[in-house]
Design a protein around this motif. Structure first.
Motif, short mmCIF file in Angstrom:
data_model
loop_
_atom_site.label_atom_id
_atom_site.label_comp_id
_atom_site.label_asym_id
_atom_site.label_seq_id
_atom_site.Cartn_x
_atom_site.Cartn_y
_atom_site.Cartn_z
N THR A 199 0.60 -1.01 0.13
CA THR A 199 0.15 0.43 -0.58
C THR A 199 0.51 2.01 -0.26
OG1 THR A 199 -1.45 -1.03 1.18
CG2 THR A 199 -1.93 1.17 0.99
N LEU A 200 1.68 1.06 0.94
CA LEU A 200 2.49 2.73 0.61
C LEU A 200 4.31 2.59 -0.46
CD1 LEU A 200 3.90 2.22 4.43
CD2 LEU A 200 2.73 3.73 3.29
N GLY A 201 3.82 1.81 -1.48
CA GLY A 201 4.91 1.16 -2.47
C GLY A 201 5.51 0.50 -2.87
N ALA A 202 5.81 -0.14 -2.33
CA ALA A 202 6.46 -1.31 -2.67
C ALA A 202 6.14 -2.04 -3.67
CB ALA A 202 7.16 -2.08 -0.49
N THR A 203 7.47 -2.29 -4.00
CA THR A 203 6.60 -3.54 -5.48
C THR A 203 7.12 -4.97 -5.10
OG1 THR A 203 9.02 -3.86 -6.18
CG2 THR A 203 8.01 -1.72 -6.88
N ARG A 204 6.29 -6.40 -5.05
CA ARG A 204 6.37 -7.73 -4.81
C ARG A 204 8.29 -7.95 -5.08
NH1 ARG A 204 2.86 -12.68 -7.13
NH2 ARG A 204 1.42 -11.33 -6.06
N ARG A 205 8.86 -7.42 -6.11
CA ARG A 205 10.04 -7.87 -6.28
C ARG A 205 10.70 -7.20 -5.14
NH1 ARG A 205 14.09 -5.38 -11.27
NH2 ARG A 205 16.16 -6.63 -10.33
N THR A 206 10.59 -5.82 -4.20
CA THR A 206 11.06 -6.11 -2.70
C THR A 206 11.13 -6.26 -2.07
OG1 THR A 206 11.20 -3.12 -4.38
CG2 THR A 206 11.72 -3.42 -1.94
N LEU A 207 9.35 -7.38 -2.11
CA LEU A 207 9.07 -7.60 -0.76
C LEU A 207 9.89 -8.71 -0.79
CD1 LEU A 207 5.15 -6.59 -0.27
CD2 LEU A 207 7.33 -6.08 0.99
N ILE A 208 10.13 -9.89 -2.25
CA ILE A 208 10.93 -11.03 -2.25
C ILE A 208 12.24 -11.08 -1.91
CG2 ILE A 208 11.31 -12.24 -3.62
CD1 ILE A 208 8.73 -11.94 -5.53
N ALA A 209 12.46 -10.07 -2.32
CA ALA A 209 13.96 -9.83 -2.19
C ALA A 209 14.30 -9.69 -0.37
CB ALA A 209 14.90 -8.14 -2.69
N ALA A 210 13.11 -8.70 0.01
CA ALA A 210 14.04 -8.57 1.45
C ALA A 210 13.25 -10.39 2.29
CB ALA A 210 12.20 -7.00 1.71
N PHE A 211 12.39 -10.32 2.14
CA PHE A 211 12.24 -11.66 2.69
C PHE A 211 13.59 -13.11 2.44
CE2 PHE A 211 7.24 -10.81 2.42
CZ PHE A 211 7.75 -10.41 3.43
N SER A 212 13.64 -13.35 0.95
CA SER A 212 14.90 -14.40 0.44
C SER A 212 16.30 -13.25 1.59
CB SER A 212 15.02 -13.67 -0.56
OG SER A 212 14.09 -14.19 -1.06
N LEU A 213 16.48 -12.47 1.57
CA LEU A 213 17.61 -11.60 2.40
C LEU A 213 17.86 -12.00 4.43
CD1 LEU A 213 18.30 -7.98 0.48
CD2 LEU A 213 20.05 -10.25 0.83
N GLU A 214 15.89 -11.73 4.61
CA GLU A 214 15.74 -12.38 5.37
C GLU A 214 16.29 -13.88 5.75
OE1 GLU A 214 12.19 -12.36 9.17
OE2 GLU A 214 11.50 -11.45 6.48
N TYR A 215 16.09 -14.72 5.59
CA TYR A 215 15.52 -15.78 5.18
C TYR A 215 17.14 -16.19 5.35
CZ TYR A 215 10.65 -15.96 4.72
OH TYR A 215 9.12 -15.95 4.93
N MET A 216 18.06 -16.21 4.32
CA MET A 216 19.36 -16.08 4.00
C MET A 216 20.57 -15.69 4.92
SD MET A 216 21.57 -14.91 1.12
CE MET A 216 20.35 -15.29 0.19
#
Length: 849
Positions: free
Chosen positions: A761-778
């Motif tokens: 809603t605040l403007g984040a793209t799906r690509r940004t979210l996937i990258a964030a979650f991937s980095l978190e898990y990594m």
């Protein structure tokens, strides 16, 4: 309301709530079923093998009772006693070299000579089937023999071909397909060669001091009970106190096999318990996520006047019902395991492992499953009990709440202690079990600290420009983060996997690399005293660059320590092997070159006083011996008591000539014995070894030559089979870890949906979210892998260095493999769940906030 009515009402409400199905509890069910199935199945298979040994004890032993003598036959008085008990079958076993008639090739064999009464129980199976005379009879100076496929393959033979054993010629008239009492003879490094007693006598292998084992198997009257057999054993011991024979009965037909099965089943049970405990984390996650989804229902209960205790009872009943389903599924798996394993084990263990139903093993597994469920479910249930209705309506869940009231913590802790005590009490080796349980508890505590440390580091880390990385770091330390659950679930499984992988790798490195480099090329056994000098001359001629070491050798059996019979001495499991069976013993006028004294002194070269002995220091310490103590050893039917004069350090891993006991020369004055020798020649090629082996076998056909590399190949193959089983067991714990990890991520899905929708809603793209979650898990996976690598390395070092007393080496390929596995598992499972979250529509989620 009375407690009974409260429980009845709680059951009614629980059943109503469960009408919606078991959504959210599949991981819970899988974890419980996997752990219970592993524990119940392993113990059921072990029990099925033990029952097979007990049910066919007479066949496996070859009689109702078995008397074994080493390096001598029974005296006329002893044989008369045995004949008075019932039918007797005598067999003689020894290692020797079988060679082709032209001397072009040879192979080590386990020769076993049997008499006309063999076998008293069971059936000797050959292909083709032959009567005794046709199989073993002598014709024109050639005796008959049977051997398994392995010997035919090694010497490239077929039925009807001839070989030489000692000074006699044998015709291989059939393939040996079934030897009823093979398991009672113990593990052999070479293929069996079954011959007659007449054939063994003609071979000339049995000389004074030869390492031959004579077994006398007795068939008692059909109505002989276990008490009758025990009375025979006592009578034999009382009548012949210095016989030195090893006595076994039909209830203990294969003690070494039974002991190994017990140890291995204990290890696998502990691994299964680890998987179950790891699954307990999944239970806690599932319960927390379930209660989080029920927060409105719980708030309604409390608003309508329901007490906290009633709410606790409703959801405890539900958890126990669901746990019951998981336990039942695990028990069904465990029940089927003995039937599935029986066929596979037939080719590995020569014992009938028939399927069956084993209530004791299943009950133990069910109890473990129930206790683990309670330990991990009580805390989240207790937390939900005390949350006020207003907070439940207002908050997202229970993450912000601290520990539940003290009574729930105390009950959970008491059950955890009872679980650990039960695991230790039920183990065969309680010391190892206690170490295993302690290590698991310690790992839990350390993993909690690791997760807290990771969160602190993430919180204190500097602000980065990358939006995805900044979100990932924030997710690691925010309230309700997945970090503790992921580190705990994945950490235990990976630590166990690293530990077992490093142990297996070090064993393989020792057997395949380090040991052959340190070990001699050959062992030569049964060198007659009259031939030892000529034998040394021959070896010196064939291997001029080699080093020959030779010592006199006898076989002795420890009978007493300080006058106390060994069967009445309590010793730790790691030292029990010294008292079990016969040991090689020697004498030496001077301290051997490879001996290092740690206490005491050596006797003078011309010593003529009371018998003295130098004892291995580590084994003496385990047996509780000190300088001046006495040991009684039976050698050639005579009990000899010697005083301990020194302790010396023995490096068993060198594979050189080492003995637990070295006696003063006057101890065995006049006793017939043979010699043992080793040859070390690091420059020798395979062709050099083959030439030497051929020369020794031709000149001294009664000398047994063991090429160390061949023996190590057999051991390496055995270690490989055990390693496969161990890795499969570790895989169970890793599967549990993966399931729990998936459950932990699923439990956090609700919060992740909220985060994803707000960020989109605040403007984040799906690509940004996937990258964030991937980095978190990594990042979480990487931190967990580093811990598992460190903890697993320490545990493996302890086992290799302190328990197995072998050199330790870190293996970087295990490190890399562990890190990659951790990253693949965490990122892969995380992204599978995240992909669905990112597809959620924003409007429905925003309306529910």
């Amino acid at each position: 309301m009375s407690p009974a009515r409260t429980i009845a009402l709680a059951i009614r409400f629980s059943l109503r709530e469960m009408r919606g199905g078991l959504a959210g509890f599949l991981i819970f069910l899988a974890c419980i079923a996997l752990g219970v199935g592993a524990i119940g199945g392993v113990n059921s298979v072990a029990q099925s093998i033990s029952d097979g040994v007990a049910a066919q004890g007479q066949t496996l032993l070859g009689g109702d009772i078995r008397f074994q003598l080493n390096q001598r036959e029974a005296s006329s008085a002893e044989r008369a006693f045995l004949d008075g008990l019932g039918a007797v079958s005598e067999s003689s076993g020894m290692r020797s070299m079988a060679r082709l008639p032209d001397g072009s090739d040879q192979a080590l064999v386990e020769a076993k000579a049997v008499d006309d009464a063999y076998p008293l129980y069971g059936t000797l199976q050959t292909e083709p089937p032959l009567v005794r005379e046709a199989l073993f009879g002598e014709a024109n100076g050639v005796f008959g023999a049977a051997a398994p496929d392995l010997l035919f393959e090694r010497l490239h033979l077929k039925p009807g071909d001839r070989i030489k054993l000692g000074n006699a010629t044998f015709e291989l008239r059939a393939k040996l397909t079934g030897e009823p009492d093979a398991v009672s003879d113990g593990f052999g490094f070479a293929p069996r060669l079954l011959i007659s007693q007449a054939g063994l006598n003609a071979s000339g292998l049995v000389q004074p001091g030869s390492l031959v084992e004579n077994a006398y198997k007795v068939r008692l009257p059909d109505n002989a009970s276990e008490s009758d057999i025990e009375a025979v054993r006592r009578e034999a011991t009382e009548k012949f106190p210095e016989a030195g024979w090893s006595i076994r009965n039909r209830t203990n037909a294969a003690p070494a096999l039974s002991s190994n099965i017990e140890r291995f089943s204990q290890f696998l049970t502990l691994v299964g318990l680890t998987a179950l405990v790891v699954g307990g984390v999944g239970v806690a996650n599932a319960v927390r996520a379930y209660l989080d989804g029920k927060r409105a229902v719980i708030a309604t209960f409390k608003s309508l006047g329901a007490s906290g205790g009633f709410v606790f009872a409703v959801y405890l009943v539900q958890i126990l019902m669901i746990s019951g389903l998981g336990i039942i599924a695990g028990l069904l798996l465990a029940t089927a395991m003995p039937f599935a394993a029986s066929a596979a084990l037939q080719s590995v263990i020569p014992v009938p492992a028939e399927g069956g139903f084993y209530p004791g093993a299943l009950a133990l597994a069910a109890l473990f499953g129930l206790m683990v469920t309670l330990v991990f479910a009580l805390l989240p249930l207790g937390r939900a009990r005390d949350v006020p209705a207003t907070a439940l309506f207002r908050e997202m869940g229970f993450e912000s709440r601290g520990l539940p009231r003290l009574s729930y913590v105390a009950i959970a802790l008491a059950i955890a202690i009872a679980l650990a005590a039960l695991a230790i009490f039920m183990a065969n080796d309680r010391r190892i079990a206690a170490i295993f349980v302690g290590a698991t508890v310690f790992s839990f505590l350390v993993l909690r600290l690791v997760s807290a440390l990771v969160q602190i580091i993430a919180k204190k880390s500097p602000r980065v420009r990358s939006t995805a990385l900044r979100l990932a770091v924030g997710n690691i330390h925010r309230p309700g983060a997945l970090t503790p659950s992921v580190v705990l679930s994945l950490g235990l499984g990976l630590t166990l996997l690293v530990t077992l992988a490093l142990i297996d790798g070090n064993l393989r490195r020792q057997i395949g690399g380090s040991l052959p480099e340190r070990a001699p090329n050959f062992f030569f056994v049964d060198i007659q005293a009259a031939d030892v000098d000529a034998f040394a001359t021959l070896v010196g001629k064939e291997a001029p660059a080699g080093t020959l070491a030779k010592v006199p050798m006898l076989r002795g059996r420890l009978m007493a320590l300080n006058g106390v019979p060994v069967d009445k001495v309590k010793v730790p499991p790691e030292a029990a092997w010294v008292l079990r069976g016969d040991r090689g013993v020697t004498y030496a006028p001077a301290k051997p070159e490879n001996a290092t004294l740690v206490e005491g002194s050596w006797w003078p070269a011309d010593y003529q006083g009371e018998p003295l002995v130098s004892f291995s220091a580590d084994e003496a310490k385990a047996l509780g011996l000190k300088l001046g103590d006495t040991v009684t050893v039976n050698v050639l039917g005579r009990n000899i008591t010697a005083k301990i004069a020194s302790f010396r350090r023995v490096q068993w891993e060198s594979m050189g000539i080492n003995f637990v006991m070295v006696f003063s020369p006057n101890t065995f004055a006049g006793a017939p014995h043979s010699w043992l020798a080793t040859l070390s020649d690091k420059a020798a090629t395979v062709a050099d070894d083959a030439r030497l082996l051929n020369a020794v076998t031709r000149a001294y056909p009664t000398v047994t030559t063991v090429r160390v590399k061949d023996a190590l190949d057999v051991v390496n193959q055995l270690v490989g089979q055990i390693g496969t089983a161990i890795r499969a067991a570790a895989g169970v714990a890793l599967i549990a870890s993966v399931l729990v990890l998936a459950g932990a991520l699923a439990a956090g899905n609700r919060a992740r949906v909220h985060d994803a929708v707000v960020l989109k809603t605040l403007g984040a793209t799906r690509r940004t979210l996937i990258a964030a979650f991937s980095l978190e898990y990594m990042l979480i996976g990487l931190a967990t892998a580093v811990f598992a690598l460190g903890a697993g390395s320490v545990a493996a070092w302890f086992v290799i260095s302190n328990i197995m007393t072998l050199p330790w080496a870190f293996q970087p390929e295990v490190a890399v493999g562990t890190i990659l596995l951790s990253l693949v598992v965490t990122v892969g499972i995380g992204l599978v769940g995240t992909w669905r979250i990112l597809g959620q529509k924003a409007a429905p989620v925003l309306r529910s906030l």
